[in-house]
Design a protein around this motif. Sequence first.
Motif, PDB file in Angstrom:
ATOM      1  N   ALA A  77       0.832  -1.206   0.000  1.00  0.00           N
ATOM      2  CA  ALA A  77       0.000   0.000   0.000  1.00  0.00           C
ATOM      3  C   ALA A  77       0.867   1.256   0.000  1.00  0.00           C
ATOM      4  CB  ALA A  77      -0.936   0.000   1.206  1.00  0.00           C
ATOM      5  N   LEU A  78       1.957   1.251   0.771  1.00  0.00           N
ATOM      6  CA  LEU A  78       2.880   2.394   0.775  1.00  0.00           C
ATOM      7  C   LEU A  78       3.512   2.587  -0.602  1.00  0.00           C
ATOM      8  CD1 LEU A  78       4.704   1.962   4.201  1.00  0.00           C
ATOM      9  CD2 LEU A  78       3.232   3.863   3.521  1.00  0.00           C
ATOM     10  N   TYR A  79       3.895   1.492  -1.223  1.00  0.00           N
ATOM     11  CA  TYR A  79       4.481   1.535  -2.559  1.00  0.00           C
ATOM     12  C   TYR A  79       3.495   2.166  -3.545  1.00  0.00           C
ATOM     13  CZ  TYR A  79       6.162  -0.328  -7.043  1.00  0.00           C
ATOM     14  OH  TYR A  79       6.578  -0.465  -8.334  1.00  0.00           O
ATOM     15  N   GLU A  80       2.265   1.671  -3.530  1.00  0.00           N
ATOM     16  CA  GLU A  80       1.260   2.186  -4.459  1.00  0.00           C
ATOM     17  C   GLU A  80       0.905   3.639  -4.183  1.00  0.00           C
ATOM     18  OE1 GLU A  80      -1.946  -0.638  -4.280  1.00  0.00           O
ATOM     19  OE2 GLU A  80      -0.705  -2.219  -5.154  1.00  0.00           O
ATOM     20  N   LYS A  81       0.938   4.037  -2.927  1.00  0.00           N
ATOM     21  CA  LYS A  81       0.629   5.422  -2.555  1.00  0.00           C
ATOM     22  C   LYS A  81       1.734   6.388  -2.965  1.00  0.00           C
ATOM     23  CE  LYS A  81      -0.155   8.341   1.494  1.00  0.00           C
ATOM     24  NZ  LYS A  81      -0.244   8.375   2.954  1.00  0.00           N
ATOM     25  N   ASN A  82       2.986   5.952  -2.864  1.00  0.00           N
ATOM     26  CA  ASN A  82       4.110   6.868  -3.027  1.00  0.00           C
ATOM     27  C   ASN A  82       4.815   6.808  -4.373  1.00  0.00           C
ATOM     28  OD1 ASN A  82       4.463   8.226  -0.284  1.00  0.00           O
ATOM     29  ND2 ASN A  82       4.205   6.087   0.259  1.00  0.00           N
ATOM     30  N   VAL A  83       4.746   5.696  -5.056  1.00  0.00           N
ATOM     31  CA  VAL A  83       5.424   5.573  -6.350  1.00  0.00           C
ATOM     32  C   VAL A  83       4.407   5.907  -7.437  1.00  0.00           C
ATOM     33  CG1 VAL A  83       6.614   4.007  -7.920  1.00  0.00           C
ATOM     34  CG2 VAL A  83       6.993   3.817  -5.446  1.00  0.00           C
ATOM     35  N   PRO A  84       4.733   6.857  -8.281  1.00  0.00           N
ATOM     36  CA  PRO A  84       3.798   7.244  -9.343  1.00  0.00           C
ATOM     37  C   PRO A  84       3.411   6.050 -10.230  1.00  0.00           C
ATOM     38  CG  PRO A  84       5.603   8.810  -9.207  1.00  0.00           C
ATOM     39  CD  PRO A  84       5.961   7.660  -8.318  1.00  0.00           C
ATOM     40  N   ALA A  85       2.178   6.063 -10.705  1.00  0.00           N
ATOM     41  CA  ALA A  85       1.649   4.952 -11.501  1.00  0.00           C
ATOM     42  C   ALA A  85       2.518   4.652 -12.714  1.00  0.00           C
ATOM     43  CB  ALA A  85       0.220   5.256 -11.933  1.00  0.00           C
ATOM     44  N   LYS A  86       3.000   5.678 -13.384  1.00  0.00           N
ATOM     45  CA  LYS A  86       3.829   5.459 -14.577  1.00  0.00           C
ATOM     46  C   LYS A  86       5.129   4.733 -14.232  1.00  0.00           C
ATOM     47  CE  LYS A  86       2.042   9.005 -17.585  1.00  0.00           C
ATOM     48  NZ  LYS A  86       1.663   8.299 -18.783  1.00  0.00           N
ATOM     49  N   VAL A  87       5.692   5.034 -13.085  1.00  0.00           N
ATOM     50  CA  VAL A  87       6.923   4.355 -12.647  1.00  0.00           C
ATOM     51  C   VAL A  87       6.606   2.903 -12.313  1.00  0.00           C
ATOM     52  CG1 VAL A  87       8.753   4.308 -10.911  1.00  0.00           C
ATOM     53  CG2 VAL A  87       7.956   6.504 -11.820  1.00  0.00           C
ATOM     54  N   ARG A  88       5.500   2.669 -11.607  1.00  0.00           N
ATOM     55  CA  ARG A  88       5.097   1.293 -11.272  1.00  0.00           C
ATOM     56  C   ARG A  88       4.859   0.486 -12.538  1.00  0.00           C
ATOM     57  NH1 ARG A  88       1.243   3.873  -7.791  1.00  0.00           N
ATOM     58  NH2 ARG A  88      -0.392   2.875  -9.019  1.00  0.00           N
ATOM     59  N   GLU A  89       4.188   1.094 -13.505  1.00  0.00           N
ATOM     60  CA  GLU A  89       3.915   0.406 -14.770  1.00  0.00           C
ATOM     61  C   GLU A  89       5.206   0.039 -15.484  1.00  0.00           C
ATOM     62  OE1 GLU A  89       1.365   3.041 -16.947  1.00  0.00           O
ATOM     63  OE2 GLU A  89      -0.265   2.842 -15.488  1.00  0.00           O
ATOM     64  N   ARG A  90       6.155   0.968 -15.499  1.00  0.00           N
ATOM     65  CA  ARG A  90       7.436   0.700 -16.160  1.00  0.00           C
ATOM     66  C   ARG A  90       8.162  -0.451 -15.482  1.00  0.00           C
ATOM     67  NH1 ARG A  90       9.925   5.542 -15.776  1.00  0.00           N
ATOM     68  NH2 ARG A  90      11.179   4.897 -14.006  1.00  0.00           N
ATOM     69  N   ILE A  91       8.173  -0.455 -14.157  1.00  0.00           N
ATOM     70  CA  ILE A  91       8.845  -1.518 -13.424  1.00  0.00           C
ATOM     71  C   ILE A  91       8.154  -2.854 -13.674  1.00  0.00           C
ATOM     72  CG2 ILE A  91       9.290  -2.412 -11.091  1.00  0.00           C
ATOM     73  CD1 ILE A  91       9.717   0.536 -10.249  1.00  0.00           C
ATOM     74  N   GLU A  92       6.836  -2.866 -13.627  1.00  0.00           N
ATOM     75  CA  GLU A  92       6.083  -4.105 -13.840  1.00  0.00           C
ATOM     76  C   GLU A  92       6.238  -4.621 -15.269  1.00  0.00           C
ATOM     77  OE1 GLU A  92       2.170  -3.076 -12.490  1.00  0.00           O
ATOM     78  OE2 GLU A  92       2.863  -2.863 -10.428  1.00  0.00           O
ATOM     79  N   SER A  93       6.252  -3.729 -16.243  1.00  0.00           N
ATOM     80  CA  SER A  93       6.399  -4.165 -17.639  1.00  0.00           C
ATOM     81  C   SER A  93       7.803  -4.685 -17.916  1.00  0.00           C
ATOM     82  CB  SER A  93       6.060  -3.030 -18.598  1.00  0.00           C
ATOM     83  OG  SER A  93       7.030  -2.002 -18.529  1.00  0.00           O
ATOM     84  N   ALA A  94       8.784  -4.239 -17.132  1.00  0.00           N
ATOM     85  CA  ALA A  94      10.150  -4.719 -17.297  1.00  0.00           C
ATOM     86  C   ALA A  94      10.321  -6.110 -16.673  1.00  0.00           C
ATOM     87  CB  ALA A  94      11.134  -3.735 -16.676  1.00  0.00           C
ATOM     88  N   GLY A  95       9.293  -6.562 -15.938  1.00  0.00           N
ATOM     89  CA  GLY A  95       9.364  -7.886 -15.350  1.00  0.00           C
ATOM     90  C   GLY A  95      10.067  -7.926 -14.005  1.00  0.00           C
ATOM     91  N   ASN A  96      10.306  -6.762 -13.426  1.00  0.00           N
ATOM     92  CA  ASN A  96      10.980  -6.715 -12.141  1.00  0.00           C
ATOM     93  C   ASN A  96      10.040  -7.003 -10.985  1.00  0.00           C
ATOM     94  OD1 ASN A  96      13.394  -6.088 -13.373  1.00  0.00           O
ATOM     95  ND2 ASN A  96      13.052  -3.892 -13.237  1.00  0.00           N
ATOM     96  N   ILE A  97       8.739  -6.956 -11.232  1.00  0.00           N
ATOM     97  CA  ILE A  97       7.767  -7.229 -10.159  1.00  0.00           C
ATOM     98  C   ILE A  97       6.766  -8.229 -10.679  1.00  0.00           C
ATOM     99  CG2 ILE A  97       5.912  -6.256  -8.756  1.00  0.00           C
ATOM    100  CD1 ILE A  97       7.510  -3.814  -8.345  1.00  0.00           C
TER     101      ILE A  97
END
Length: 57
Positions: A37-57
């Motif tokens: 929840a802290l991650y989702e609250k503090n990390v911008p959606a575009k950054v989360r999307e980039r990390i997830e699309s890179a396969g890091n999460i």
Amino acid sequence: MKTTLIPIYYELEKLKTLRQYRNDAELNADLEAVLQALYEKNVPAKVRERIESAGNI
């Protein structure tokens, strides 16, 4: 996905009391949910999307 250990300090008596009501697996799941929840609250959606699309999460 790689994981890491996050050591935290917490008052011993409070932890002992909490363990009377929650087992370690439940506590770990709760803490992971709070961190997510802290991650989702503090990390911008575009950054989360980039990390997830890179396969890091």
